[in-house]
Design a protein around this motif. Structure first.
Motif, PDB file in Angstrom:
ATOM      1  N   ASN A   4       0.830  -1.200   0.000  1.00  0.00           N
ATOM      2  CA  ASN A   4       0.000   0.000   0.000  1.00  0.00           C
ATOM      3  C   ASN A   4       0.868   1.255   0.000  1.00  0.00           C
ATOM      4  O   ASN A   4       0.565   2.237  -0.698  1.00  0.00           O
ATOM      5  CB  ASN A   4      -0.909  -0.011   1.225  1.00  0.00           C
ATOM      6  CG  ASN A   4      -1.910   1.125   1.213  1.00  0.00           C
ATOM      7  OD1 ASN A   4      -2.734   1.232   0.318  1.00  0.00           O
ATOM      8  ND2 ASN A   4      -1.846   1.983   2.230  1.00  0.00           N
ATOM      9  N   THR A   5       1.942   1.242   0.762  1.00  0.00           N
ATOM     10  CA  THR A   5       2.870   2.377   0.780  1.00  0.00           C
ATOM     11  C   THR A   5       3.512   2.568  -0.587  1.00  0.00           C
ATOM     12  O   THR A   5       3.633   3.694  -1.079  1.00  0.00           O
ATOM     13  CB  THR A   5       3.961   2.152   1.843  1.00  0.00           C
ATOM     14  OG1 THR A   5       3.347   2.021   3.130  1.00  0.00           O
ATOM     15  CG2 THR A   5       4.942   3.314   1.865  1.00  0.00           C
ATOM     16  N   ILE A   6       3.928   1.490  -1.200  1.00  0.00           N
ATOM     17  CA  ILE A   6       4.557   1.565  -2.532  1.00  0.00           C
ATOM     18  C   ILE A   6       3.582   2.131  -3.553  1.00  0.00           C
ATOM     19  O   ILE A   6       3.921   3.003  -4.360  1.00  0.00           O
ATOM     20  CB  ILE A   6       5.054   0.174  -2.966  1.00  0.00           C
ATOM     21  CG1 ILE A   6       6.205  -0.278  -2.059  1.00  0.00           C
ATOM     22  CG2 ILE A   6       5.494   0.188  -4.425  1.00  0.00           C
ATOM     23  CD1 ILE A   6       6.622  -1.711  -2.281  1.00  0.00           C
ATOM     24  N   SER A   7       2.337   1.655  -3.509  1.00  0.00           N
ATOM     25  CA  SER A   7       1.334   2.099  -4.476  1.00  0.00           C
ATOM     26  C   SER A   7       0.992   3.573  -4.306  1.00  0.00           C
ATOM     27  O   SER A   7       0.875   4.314  -5.296  1.00  0.00           O
ATOM     28  CB  SER A   7       0.073   1.251  -4.321  1.00  0.00           C
ATOM     29  OG  SER A   7      -0.970   1.729  -5.143  1.00  0.00           O
ATOM     30  N   ASN A   8       0.881   4.041  -3.054  1.00  0.00           N
ATOM     31  CA  ASN A   8       0.433   5.406  -2.799  1.00  0.00           C
ATOM     32  C   ASN A   8       1.551   6.428  -2.864  1.00  0.00           C
ATOM     33  O   ASN A   8       1.334   7.565  -3.318  1.00  0.00           O
ATOM     34  CB  ASN A   8      -0.242   5.487  -1.423  1.00  0.00           C
ATOM     35  CG  ASN A   8      -1.550   4.737  -1.383  1.00  0.00           C
ATOM     36  OD1 ASN A   8      -2.206   4.548  -2.396  1.00  0.00           O
ATOM     37  ND2 ASN A   8      -1.935   4.285  -0.205  1.00  0.00           N
ATOM     38  N   ALA A   9       2.743   6.063  -2.397  1.00  0.00           N
ATOM     39  CA  ALA A   9       3.804   7.049  -2.255  1.00  0.00           C
ATOM     40  C   ALA A   9       4.868   6.961  -3.331  1.00  0.00           C
ATOM     41  O   ALA A   9       5.413   7.975  -3.772  1.00  0.00           O
ATOM     42  CB  ALA A   9       4.464   6.900  -0.874  1.00  0.00           C
ATOM     43  N   ILE A  10       5.182   5.743  -3.774  1.00  0.00           N
ATOM     44  CA  ILE A  10       6.296   5.580  -4.718  1.00  0.00           C
ATOM     45  C   ILE A  10       5.803   5.496  -6.155  1.00  0.00           C
ATOM     46  O   ILE A  10       6.437   6.008  -7.083  1.00  0.00           O
ATOM     47  CB  ILE A  10       7.128   4.332  -4.338  1.00  0.00           C
ATOM     48  CG1 ILE A  10       7.657   4.489  -2.899  1.00  0.00           C
ATOM     49  CG2 ILE A  10       8.283   4.132  -5.312  1.00  0.00           C
ATOM     50  CD1 ILE A  10       8.360   3.272  -2.360  1.00  0.00           C
ATOM     51  N   LYS A  11       4.664   4.848  -6.353  1.00  0.00           N
ATOM     52  CA  LYS A  11       4.045   4.719  -7.674  1.00  0.00           C
ATOM     53  C   LYS A  11       5.033   4.172  -8.711  1.00  0.00           C
ATOM     54  O   LYS A  11       5.388   4.841  -9.684  1.00  0.00           O
ATOM     55  CB  LYS A  11       3.483   6.069  -8.140  1.00  0.00           C
ATOM     56  CG  LYS A  11       2.406   6.645  -7.228  1.00  0.00           C
ATOM     57  CD  LYS A  11       1.917   7.988  -7.729  1.00  0.00           C
ATOM     58  CE  LYS A  11       0.748   8.505  -6.901  1.00  0.00           C
ATOM     59  NZ  LYS A  11       1.109   8.786  -5.511  1.00  0.00           N
ATOM     60  N   PRO A  12       5.504   2.924  -8.521  1.00  0.00           N
ATOM     61  CA  PRO A  12       6.490   2.348  -9.456  1.00  0.00           C
ATOM     62  C   PRO A  12       5.909   2.142 -10.848  1.00  0.00           C
ATOM     63  O   PRO A  12       4.689   1.997 -11.016  1.00  0.00           O
ATOM     64  CB  PRO A  12       6.842   1.012  -8.807  1.00  0.00           C
ATOM     65  CG  PRO A  12       5.654   0.676  -7.963  1.00  0.00           C
ATOM     66  CD  PRO A  12       5.119   1.984  -7.471  1.00  0.00           C
ATOM     67  N   LYS A  13       6.786   2.108 -11.845  1.00  0.00           N
ATOM     68  CA  LYS A  13       6.357   2.000 -13.240  1.00  0.00           C
ATOM     69  C   LYS A  13       5.902   0.594 -13.617  1.00  0.00           C
ATOM     70  O   LYS A  13       5.136   0.428 -14.566  1.00  0.00           O
ATOM     71  CB  LYS A  13       7.482   2.452 -14.161  1.00  0.00           C
ATOM     72  CG  LYS A  13       7.840   3.928 -14.019  1.00  0.00           C
ATOM     73  CD  LYS A  13       8.947   4.320 -14.984  1.00  0.00           C
ATOM     74  CE  LYS A  13       9.281   5.797 -14.852  1.00  0.00           C
ATOM     75  NZ  LYS A  13      10.385   6.204 -15.773  1.00  0.00           N
TER      76      LYS A  13
END
Length: 443
Positions: free
Chosen positions: A351-360
């Motif tokens: 959830n943190t990755i999806s919301n804050a980092i937004k990887p390609k």
């Protein structure tokens, strides 16, 4: 004609404005001050003006009564109406001026303009009385209303809903202060804008708009920055909302929305509205402006560089996300809920990755997941619920608040013009504004 025995009338460029002379008692000491409330700086945003840029308020034809209780702009949801202010209106673009004296002669005071937070969907200037800062700091404090939610941040791909109406509201309020504050004994060349959370992001947004050149010289961004992932909508956001409101098949969807009442527009399902890269207020993304070298963003970057900025966060800002986690993980008491390692790695980190980092892509997402797991896990106690909760809040604080703050000051310092400051507030308050776990020591 307006008359008031305890009032003081100020002659401003937009006409006479009458406010109250008051006595403020703090710790047994009395302070004399003057307050001016609910001064309109723009015309009503109802009817044909809804969703458009604000229109400057016409000059007053008679003395304006600035003693009235401030009203608020409509939030995006009825559930967001808070703070005891239940009087909402679309004629809400007003500001409040707090002056720490009774208009002594030959005084020119510094000015601080407050922009409130509330995730861009809730909040009101009236929730932040300025008397305390004004009297203790011997400064003039101005608090500014701006449109929220779909009223302030809806954008369509065809340009008929331009977006960033709320940012334009803030800009017009700041411009009004520049043009009128001298009448209140303020120095228009000694102005600081400051805000918290979405207000912190807002003051950074204002510092990236070169149309504010000369209107303020310093910026204080508290627990929020335009460089935070949560502060910018990456693409137009109007279509799902238009469809939900039954306006998708209307000859003119925008006019269909304008025909609805504010209450009909408010919607619990649409509780996330943010500024957008509209190529007008924001020529590019905040990151591209601050760290780029494109000629199209030169003026914005140069203005940002010229300002003195102070940016920072509280050591437990990430605890705000406990609200969302309580619904997802289905708990009511954070002090007794047992967080498992499976929940930490299977939900909280993704959830943190999806919301804050937004990887390609998924490969980068998987790599980031492993890195965050390694960094934030206490490997001496990897399955302990208490340490997993601390890791969750630390990760949320870093991604949502500390990293954006550090990025902002790094970008500003690299431009080598204005002064740059970074802070962390870790004082342990006697009370908390929101329900907080008993194991948190700090803000």
């Amino acid at each position: 004609m307006f008359r008031c025995a305890a009032c003081i009338t100020v002659q401003t460029p937009v006409g006479p404005i009458s406010g109250l002379e008051e006595t403020l008692t703090v710790d047994g000491r009395q302070y004399r001050m003057s307050t001016f409330r609910s001064i309109p700086f723009a015309e009503s945003t109802a009817g044909e003006n809804r969703f458009k840029k604000p229109i400057p308020k016409a000059p007053f034809l008679s003395t304006f009564d600035a003693t009235k209780i401030p009203m608020a702009c409509f939030p995006s949801s009825v559930n967001f109406e808070f703070g005891g202010y239940l009087n909402f209106t679309e004629d809400c673009l007003t500001l409040n001026v707090y002056v720490p004296h009774r208009f002594e002669k030959n005084v020119s005071l510094p000015v601080m303009i407050w922009i409130y937070g509330g995730a861009f969907v809730q909040g009101a200037a009236a929730d932040y009385p300025g008397e305390g800062i004004s009297t203790f700091g011997n400064v003039i404090v101005v608090t500014v209303n701006y449109r929220l939610g779909m009223f302030g941040f809806i954008q369509s791909a065809d340009g008929k809903l331009p977006g960033n109406q709320g940012l334009w509201d803030q800009h017009l309020g700041i411009k009004w202060v520049h043009e009128n504050i001298q009448a209140f004994t303020g120095n228009p060349n000694d102005v600081t804008i400051f805000g918290e959370s979405a207000g912190g992001a807002s003051v950074v947004f204002q510092s990236l708009y070169p149309g504010n050149q000369g209107y303020f010289q310093r910026v204080i961004a508290q627990s929020g920055s335009a460089l935070a992932g949560w502060s910018v909508q990456p693409s137009p956001n109007a279509n799902p909302f238009i469809s939900k409101k039954g306006c998708e098949r209307a000859p003119d969807p925008v006019e269909c929305l304008r025909a609805l009442t504010p209450r009909q527009l408010q919607d619990d399902e649409f509780s996330f509205w943010k500024p957008v890269v509209d190529r007008d207020f924001l020529k590019a993304s905040p990151h591209e402006i601050v760290f780029g070298n494109d000629s199209q963003t030169y003026n914005a970057r140069n203005f940002f560089a010229s300002l003195d900025i102070l940016v920072g966060a509280n050591n437990f800002d990430g605890a705000l996300n406990l609200f969302g986690l309580s619904f997802t993980l289905n708990f009511t008491d954070i002090n007794t809920f047992n967080l498992t390692r499976e929940q930490f790695t299977g939900f909280i980190i993704p959830n943190t990755i999806s919301n804050a980092i937004k990887p390609k892509n998924d490969i980068i997402s998987a790599i980031m997941g492993n890195l965050l797991d390694f960094e934030y896990t206490d490997w001496q106690r990897p399955n302990d619920s208490a340490t997993l909760w601390f890791s969750t809040i630390n990760m949320s604080s870093d991604s949502g608040f500390f990293f954006p703050a550090v990025s902002t000051v790094k970008g500003h310092a690299a431009l080598r013009k204005g002064k740059t400051y970074l802070y962390e507030l870790s004082a342990d308050p006697t009370t908390h504004f929101i329900p907080t776990p008993n194991w948190i020591q700090g803000n």
